[in-house]
Design a protein around this motif. Structure first.
Motif, PDB file in Angstrom:
ATOM      1  N   THR A   1       4.974   5.824   2.244  1.00 32.86           N
ATOM      2  CA  THR A   1       4.465   7.129   1.812  1.00 32.86           C
ATOM      3  C   THR A   1       5.586   7.832   1.051  1.00 32.86           C
ATOM      4  O   THR A   1       6.722   7.900   1.529  1.00 32.86           O
TER       5      THR A   1
ATOM      6  N   ALA B   1      -4.318   7.766   6.231  1.00 36.41           N
ATOM      7  CA  ALA B   1      -3.757   7.109   5.043  1.00 36.41           C
ATOM      8  C   ALA B   1      -2.262   6.877   5.199  1.00 36.41           C
ATOM      9  O   ALA B   1      -1.742   5.825   4.814  1.00 36.41           O
TER      10      ALA B   1
ATOM     11  N   ARG C   1       0.870  -1.184   0.000  1.00 34.75           N
ATOM     12  CA  ARG C   1       0.000   0.000   0.000  1.00 34.75           C
ATOM     13  C   ARG C   1       0.906   1.232   0.000  1.00 34.75           C
ATOM     14  O   ARG C   1       1.626   1.477   0.967  1.00 34.75           O
TER      15      ARG C   1
ATOM     16  N   HIS D   1      -2.730  11.819  -2.178  1.00 33.95           N
ATOM     17  CA  HIS D   1      -3.338  12.965  -1.505  1.00 33.95           C
ATOM     18  C   HIS D   1      -2.725  14.232  -2.073  1.00 33.95           C
ATOM     19  O   HIS D   1      -1.501  14.336  -2.217  1.00 33.95           O
TER      20      HIS D   1
ATOM     21  N   LEU E   1       1.240   5.410  -0.624  1.00 37.25           N
ATOM     22  CA  LEU E   1       0.560   6.706  -0.666  1.00 37.25           C
ATOM     23  C   LEU E   1       1.486   7.728  -1.313  1.00 37.25           C
ATOM     24  O   LEU E   1       2.628   7.912  -0.873  1.00 37.25           O
TER      25      LEU E   1
ATOM     26  N   ALA F   1      -6.985   9.768  -0.974  1.00 34.30           N
ATOM     27  CA  ALA F   1      -7.074   9.605   0.481  1.00 34.30           C
ATOM     28  C   ALA F   1      -7.747  10.830   1.080  1.00 34.30           C
ATOM     29  O   ALA F   1      -7.287  11.955   0.872  1.00 34.30           O
TER      30      ALA F   1
ATOM     31  N   THR G   1      -2.737   5.002  -3.499  1.00 28.93           N
ATOM     32  CA  THR G   1      -3.643   6.091  -3.178  1.00 28.93           C
ATOM     33  C   THR G   1      -2.815   7.368  -3.273  1.00 28.93           C
ATOM     34  O   THR G   1      -1.578   7.317  -3.298  1.00 28.93           O
TER      35      THR G   1
END
Length: 415
Positions: free
Chosen positions: A379, A372, A312, A349, A314, A366, A347
């Motif tokens: 990230t 998130a 995952r 942002h 971000l 997000a 994802t």
């Protein structure tokens, strides 16, 4: 109704010019054949929605009717000239704009090119189209000049008024006509010997940026490999009061100003000089940076016992420049595409981008930034918008890769 100025092309060049001209009291119209551009949505463009409203309230009006171009004193061509598949400037929109203007061109009008072009574009591309379509002669019946755009979106220090304008006219009278126009908009006008000198000044300015960023990108890779803190190196080097200008590395180079090699120009304006090898090398280096970011991502995940497949991830800040909604040339797209190819779950942002798609597929946004970041395996900070609390993000994120060197020392893994 007659107007002082027609801005032809309402994109990242045309709207800032229209804003400056309207603020200076010039009656200004904006022409764009695209109804969507003429509608001035003010979302993701060079002007905010509030700036667009103020512009309209000040009397600025737009049109898709080319007939309006026949009733202006000055016409400035701001048509887009994007890169084509061969990495050369596509001058087709500029040529079409010139043909449209030519059929309405009146004697004594001042025509100025602001669109990006190669040395020779004004004389070898624009001039023949204007003369053929109007029956008028440039330099005798109408004034023709080049003044490359100098607009830095989001720059709060250097605005239109205090940024000098370089002007090169076909004749001395053409130069003075253009200088009289820009003298109402800016504090300083710089006269070039002619259009080619003005065009080449733009080429130098653009390539200077890309070459220096390429040097810093190479330094980033080199310093990481030998275990040296690049960001501390930059901090020390920029204290030198002469002979050094500080640039920063990053995940790639975005924006509207692209590196230019005049040997890729159309035959009518092609350079007969030696190829700009530094420019080509800089492009290659900068184009490699998204792949290097992916390499750093996969290495970090592996070091923490994870694989990119199924991870995952971000992405923070997907615009090409901080604190703007502009996605032009953003390296975030290639970073996202490469991570998807590796099987990562993405994802993003960005406070300025409510929806984002890559290769025709939406990337989930997000809504809760901290939630998130804490949920993501990795990230990646691609653009450090001012709204981001980077210290707080570093605490919340399981693993944070900062590609811009914006986080406090020791708070994240930095490029």
């Amino acid at each position: 109704m007659p107007a002082d100025l027609a801005v032809i092309g309402l994109g990242h060049l045309g709207l800032p010019l229209a804003q400056a001209a309207t603020a200076a009291g010039l009656t200004t119209i904006g022409y764009d054949p695209d109804p969507r551009a003429a509608a001035l949505p003010g979302a993701g463009g060079p002007l905010s929605a509030a700036e667009v409203r103020r512009l309209i309230a000040a009397g600025f009006r737009t049109t898709t009717d080319p007939g309006a171009l026949g009733r202006v004193r000055t016409a400035v061509l701001c048509a887009p000239t994007p890169l084509d598949e061969d990495r050369a400037l596509d001058l087709s929109a500029l040529a079409e704009a010139a043909r449209t203007l030519a059929t309405r061109l009146r004697p004594h009008t001042t025509v100025i090119l602001e669109s990006a072009g190669y040395p020779g574009t004004t004389e070898d591309v624009l001039r023949p189209l204007l003369e053929a379509g109007s029956g008028l002669t440039a330099g005798r019946d109408f004034h023709l000049a080049c003044s490359p755009a100098r607009h830095d979106p989001g720059n709060r220090t250097h605005r239109y008024r205090n940024t000098p304008k370089v002007i090169g006219g076909l004749t001395p009278a053409c130069t003075e006509a253009a200088a009289a126009f820009y003298g109402r908009l800016t504090d300083k006008v710089v006269r070039a010997r002619g259009p080619r000198e003005a065009e080449t000044a733009h080429l130098l300015e653009t390539n200077y940026r890309h070459i220096n960023i390429a040097l810093m990108n190479e330094m980033a890779v080199y310093c990481h490999e030998i275990g040296v803190d690049l960001w501390d190196v930059i901090r020390c080097a920029e204290t030198k009061p002469f002979g050094f200008q500080s640039f920063r590395p990053g995940p790639g180079v975005g924006g509207h100003a692209t590196p230019l090699d005049p040997n890729l120009s159309p035959p009518r304006s092609r350079s007969t000089g030696a190829p700009l090898r530094m420019v080509e090398l800089a492009r290659e280096i900068n184009d490699r940076m998204p792949a290097y970011v992916i390499q750093r991502c996969t290495t970090l995940l592996n070091e923490h016992g994870k694989s990119a497949r199924g991870a995952r991830i971000l992405l923070l800040g997907v615009t090409y420049k901080p604190d703007l909604a502009d996605l032009a040339g953003t390296p975030a797209r290639e970073v996202a595409a490469r991570l998807r190819t590796l099987g990562a779950h993405l994802t993003y942002h960005d406070p300025y981008v409510p929806q984002w798609e890559v290769d025709g597929r939406q990337v989930p946004r997000a809504e809760s930034l901290y939630d998130a970041a804490s949920a993501a395996d990795l990230t990646v900070l691609l653009q450090p918008h001012r709204t981001y609390d980077l210290q707080g993000l570093a605490v919340k994120a399981q693993l944070l890769l900062d590609t811009r060197g914006a986080t406090p020392t020791g708070a994240a893994h930095r490029l």
